[in-house]
Design a protein around this motif. Structure first.
Motif, PDB file in Angstrom:
ATOM      1  N   PRO A 220       0.826  -1.215   0.000  1.00 18.87           N
ATOM      2  CA  PRO A 220       0.000   0.000   0.000  1.00 18.87           C
ATOM      3  C   PRO A 220       0.858   1.263   0.000  1.00 18.87           C
ATOM      4  O   PRO A 220       1.805   1.390   0.774  1.00 18.87           O
ATOM      5  N   GLY A 221       0.515   2.156  -0.896  1.00 20.39           N
ATOM      6  CA  GLY A 221       1.229   3.420  -0.991  1.00 20.39           C
ATOM      7  C   GLY A 221       2.523   3.368  -1.778  1.00 20.39           C
ATOM      8  O   GLY A 221       3.189   4.391  -1.950  1.00 20.39           O
ATOM      9  N   MET A 222       2.913   2.180  -2.263  1.00 18.94           N
ATOM     10  CA  MET A 222       4.170   2.045  -3.013  1.00 18.94           C
ATOM     11  C   MET A 222       3.891   2.255  -4.497  1.00 18.94           C
ATOM     12  O   MET A 222       3.781   1.328  -5.280  1.00 18.94           O
ATOM     13  N   ASP A 223       3.745   3.553  -4.876  1.00 19.44           N
ATOM     14  CA  ASP A 223       3.569   3.885  -6.276  1.00 19.44           C
ATOM     15  C   ASP A 223       4.922   4.237  -6.867  1.00 19.44           C
ATOM     16  O   ASP A 223       5.973   3.972  -6.260  1.00 19.44           O
ATOM     17  N   ALA A 224       4.930   4.791  -8.075  1.00 21.73           N
ATOM     18  CA  ALA A 224       6.191   5.131  -8.729  1.00 21.73           C
ATOM     19  C   ALA A 224       7.008   6.104  -7.890  1.00 21.73           C
ATOM     20  O   ALA A 224       8.233   5.965  -7.754  1.00 21.73           O
ATOM     21  N   GLN A 225       6.343   7.104  -7.299  1.00 15.93           N
ATOM     22  CA  GLN A 225       7.053   8.072  -6.473  1.00 15.93           C
ATOM     23  C   GLN A 225       7.616   7.393  -5.223  1.00 15.93           C
ATOM     24  O   GLN A 225       8.733   7.690  -4.789  1.00 15.93           O
ATOM     25  N   GLY A 226       6.840   6.457  -4.644  1.00 14.46           N
ATOM     26  CA  GLY A 226       7.317   5.752  -3.460  1.00 14.46           C
ATOM     27  C   GLY A 226       8.530   4.896  -3.773  1.00 14.46           C
ATOM     28  O   GLY A 226       9.486   4.839  -2.983  1.00 14.46           O
ATOM     29  N   THR A 227       8.489   4.205  -4.914  1.00 16.09           N
ATOM     30  CA  THR A 227       9.645   3.403  -5.307  1.00 16.09           C
ATOM     31  C   THR A 227      10.862   4.279  -5.543  1.00 16.09           C
ATOM     32  O   THR A 227      11.988   3.925  -5.167  1.00 16.09           O
ATOM     33  N   ALA A 228      10.661   5.452  -6.159  1.00 28.05           N
ATOM     34  CA  ALA A 228      11.773   6.383  -6.387  1.00 28.05           C
ATOM     35  C   ALA A 228      12.388   6.817  -5.065  1.00 28.05           C
ATOM     36  O   ALA A 228      13.611   6.955  -4.950  1.00 28.05           O
ATOM     37  N   ARG A 229      11.536   7.031  -4.048  1.00 30.47           N
ATOM     38  CA  ARG A 229      12.071   7.425  -2.742  1.00 30.47           C
ATOM     39  C   ARG A 229      12.892   6.304  -2.122  1.00 30.47           C
ATOM     40  O   ARG A 229      13.934   6.535  -1.499  1.00 30.47           O
ATOM     41  N   VAL A 230      12.420   5.047  -2.288  1.00 23.47           N
ATOM     42  CA  VAL A 230      13.177   3.908  -1.765  1.00 23.47           C
ATOM     43  C   VAL A 230      14.542   3.818  -2.440  1.00 23.47           C
ATOM     44  O   VAL A 230      15.569   3.593  -1.784  1.00 23.47           O
ATOM     45  N   LEU A 231      14.562   4.023  -3.748  1.00 29.33           N
ATOM     46  CA  LEU A 231      15.835   3.985  -4.475  1.00 29.33           C
ATOM     47  C   LEU A 231      16.757   5.100  -4.002  1.00 29.33           C
ATOM     48  O   LEU A 231      17.973   4.893  -3.845  1.00 29.33           O
ATOM     49  N   SER A 232      16.193   6.262  -3.762  1.00 27.07           N
ATOM     50  CA  SER A 232      16.997   7.381  -3.283  1.00 27.07           C
ATOM     51  C   SER A 232      17.529   7.113  -1.885  1.00 27.07           C
ATOM     52  O   SER A 232      18.705   7.362  -1.586  1.00 27.07           O
ATOM     53  N   ASP A 233      16.682   6.569  -1.012  1.00 27.65           N
ATOM     54  CA  ASP A 233      17.098   6.291   0.361  1.00 27.65           C
ATOM     55  C   ASP A 233      18.140   5.184   0.447  1.00 27.65           C
ATOM     56  O   ASP A 233      18.886   5.094   1.426  1.00 27.65           O
ATOM     57  N   SER A 234      18.184   4.332  -0.580  1.00 30.69           N
ATOM     58  CA  SER A 234      19.153   3.233  -0.564  1.00 30.69           C
ATOM     59  C   SER A 234      20.563   3.692  -0.876  1.00 30.69           C
ATOM     60  O   SER A 234      21.496   2.897  -0.800  1.00 30.69           O
ATOM     61  N   ALA A 235      20.730   4.959  -1.260  1.00 31.96           N
ATOM     62  CA  ALA A 235      22.028   5.529  -1.641  1.00 31.96           C
ATOM     63  C   ALA A 235      22.505   5.035  -2.999  1.00 31.96           C
ATOM     64  O   ALA A 235      23.697   5.140  -3.320  1.00 31.96           O
ATOM     65  N   ALA A 236      21.592   4.502  -3.820  1.00 31.37           N
ATOM     66  CA  ALA A 236      21.984   4.050  -5.150  1.00 31.37           C
ATOM     67  C   ALA A 236      22.412   5.234  -6.007  1.00 31.37           C
ATOM     68  O   ALA A 236      21.666   6.204  -6.162  1.00 31.37           O
TER      69      ALA A 236
END
Length: 546
Positions: free
Chosen positions: A456-472
């Motif tokens: 829930p709540g994991m849309d394209a913007q949410g996935t982008a935030r996860v990628l950003s938070d991962s330090a990729a």
């Protein structure tokens, strides 16, 4: 008389020296021939894991041992953990260590380039083929010996095995040498031959878990060759002592990890499922005619041994036992069915086919050994010709230029996220490990970072935030149908398309087979960030080897 005995010993030494020289010359010739075949198939320019997902693990683990030696042997387990966090394709534990130690030593002597890594399977294949040809020639004549070499070089299993870094070729070589040692034991009953078999069988088990099937070779061998009285001698059990001491601790200690990757459970259910697969694979790899001749050869060796032990061939009885042990192992050991596992059975089956052909002609006529050898050779070569006409290619998949482009950016300790299938992940991990001499980059598969199911709540913007938070700092997207089947890759693709302001497209690299492309993106906001070791442990270590 003493002078004559000395002359005989000198002639024997000269003859042995000439045979060794001929063996080395033929092996060197085949090494060059096989290397040319590797180059023509594209193996020198393709990524590891381009065709087999496990290949990257075999390469990266050898590279790890070379780095371990260059680091002057620090504490082993912390070193392995750190290396795995950077390049999550370390296969130690899932597979035994012997080949990786050899590979690591080789990489210390030469550059760990792709051609250099492929020299080892190429050299082992040359030794295996020439050994099979020499042994056959001494028993059946030069023409069947040459035919065995030619057929092995033509058949698909061996041609495919030299295009990849794998455990199948060293396992096949060690299993064949172990069988020759056991044949010697059948002929002499000596402790030295029994010890030689035990050492070689243990080495095979420490190369490939599937070679535990070699424990079946002694009982099958004495049964087929009618040497049952040998089972009452202590020497018969000496090889098992070697196996227990040398290979036993590793096999028992890593069994829980290996068993976690079994394709099924022990029992008749798995055997029934795998029997159909391996029957088809054998027919496709060796052709029906060669298989039929091999079956007749095995039956002939059995009948000859049981009719008159002196008339039976201990060599071909041993080869039948080796093929039987490998095939039983494929059916019983619940590893995922794969045609690669049949390679240790290919050489004995081809030699048995030559023996079967000679025995079949012997039923029709006596004498004329040269004509008989010529007829058998022609039949075997014609049977193998269709396999030779089947091209084997290993095309690049676009991960090498993507890895090169990442390292050319000069980022300090970049974290690279790869969204691909298992082959693509391995290809990028191996490519970066090969080219990142400083060992600063870290590669993380998207399926380790993102959930497989909807959140829930994991849309394209949410996935982008996860990628950003991962330090990729970089994202590598494999735009192929195979990669699209991995759910996490779809999430990454949606993030790249739904939040384009967070990603810069650096380049696209088409696959050589035209089935898709690899896209490389940079995340400017993470350009100066480094991977968090604690986060990487959380992502990778619970699923090590997956």
């Amino acid at each position: 008389m003493a002078h004559k005995g000395g002359d005989d010993r000198i002639r024997a030494l000269v003859g042995s020296g000439l045979q060794a020289l001929l063996f080395a010359i033929f092996a060197a010739f085949l090494l060059v021939l096989l290397a040319l075949q590797q180059r023509a198939s594209g193996a020198f320019f393709a990524e590891f894991s381009a065709t087999e997902a496990q290949e990257a693990g075999h390469y990266v683990t050898g590279l790890m041992f070379a780095d371990y030696a260059r680091a002057h042997f620090p504490p082993l387990f912390p070193f392995i953990e750190t290396f795995f966090l950077q390049y999550p394709r370390v296969a130690l534990g899932l597979n035994p260590p012997l080949y990786y130690l050899l590979e690591g030593a080789w990489f210390l002597a030469v550059s760990p380039s792709t051609p250099a890594a492929l020299v080892l399977p190429c050299l082992m294949a040359a030794i295996l083929v020439v050994s099979a040809g020499f042994v056959t020639a001494r028993r059946l004549g030069p023409l069947p010996g040459v035919a065995v070499c030619a057929v092995l070089l033509a058949l698909t299993p061996l041609r495919a095995a030299i295009l990849v870094v794998s455990l199948d070729m060293p396992a096949a070589l060690l299993a064949f040498l172990a069988a020759l040692a056991f044949w010697r034991y059948l002929e002499t009953g000596g402790w030295g031959a029994a010890a030689g078999f035990g050492l070689l069988a243990s080495a095979a088990m420490l190369t490939d878990f599937g070679m535990v099937a070699l424990v079946l070779l002694p009982p099958l061998g004495v049964l087929v060759a009618r040497r049952l009285p040998l089972m009452r001698r202590a020497g018969f059990y000496l090889p098992y002592a070697f196996m227990l001491v040398l290979a036993g601790p590793w096999i028992v200690g890593t069994y829980p990890l290996v068993a976690g990757h079994f394709a099924g459970g022990w029992g008749l259910g798995f055997a029934a499922l795998s029997a159909s697969f391996y029957g088809t694979a054998l027919t496709a790899g060796l052709t029906s005619l060669i298989l039929a001749l091999a079956g007749f050869g095995a039956l002939s060796a059995l009948l000859a041994s049981w009719r008159d032990r002196a008339a039976g061939s201990g060599l071909f009885a041993t080869l039948a036992a080796l093929a039987g042990a490998v095939l039983i192992g494929c059916l019983v050991v619940p590893l995922a069915p794969d045609a690669r596992h049949l390679l240790p059975a290919v050489v004995p089956l081809v030699m048995l086919a030559a023996y079967g052909g000679m025995r079949l002609i012997g039923l029709l006529t006596t004498g004329w050994p040269t004509l008989s050898g010529l007829m058998v050779s022609m039949v075997m070569l014609l049977a193998a010709l269709p396999a030779l006409l089947t091209p084997l290619l290993k095309p690049p998949v676009g991960m090498i230029p993507a890895a090169r482009a990442i390292l050319e950016q000069g980022a300090a300790g970049p974290l690279v996220l790869v969204a691909s299938d298992e082959k693509g992940e391995g290809a990028l991990i191996a490519a970066i490990a090969q080219q990142d001499v400083a060992r600063t980059a870290v590669v993380v598969p998207a399926r380790r970072l993102l959930p497989a199911g909807p959140v829930p709540g994991m849309d394209a913007q949410g996935t982008a935030r996860v990628l950003s938070d991962s330090a990729a700092a970089f994202v590598v997207l494999d735009a192929t149908s195979a990669a699209a089947a991995v759910p996490q890759n779809g999430q990454v693709r949606a993030a790249l398309e739904g939040a384009p302001e967070d990603f810069n497209l650096l380049g696209t690299y088409p696959r050589a087979d035209g089935t898709g492309e690899v896209r490389l993106y940079a995340m400017p906001q993470n350009a100066a960030r480094r991977a968090d070791p604690a986060r990487l442990r959380q992502l990778l270590l619970p699923r090590a080897g997956g």
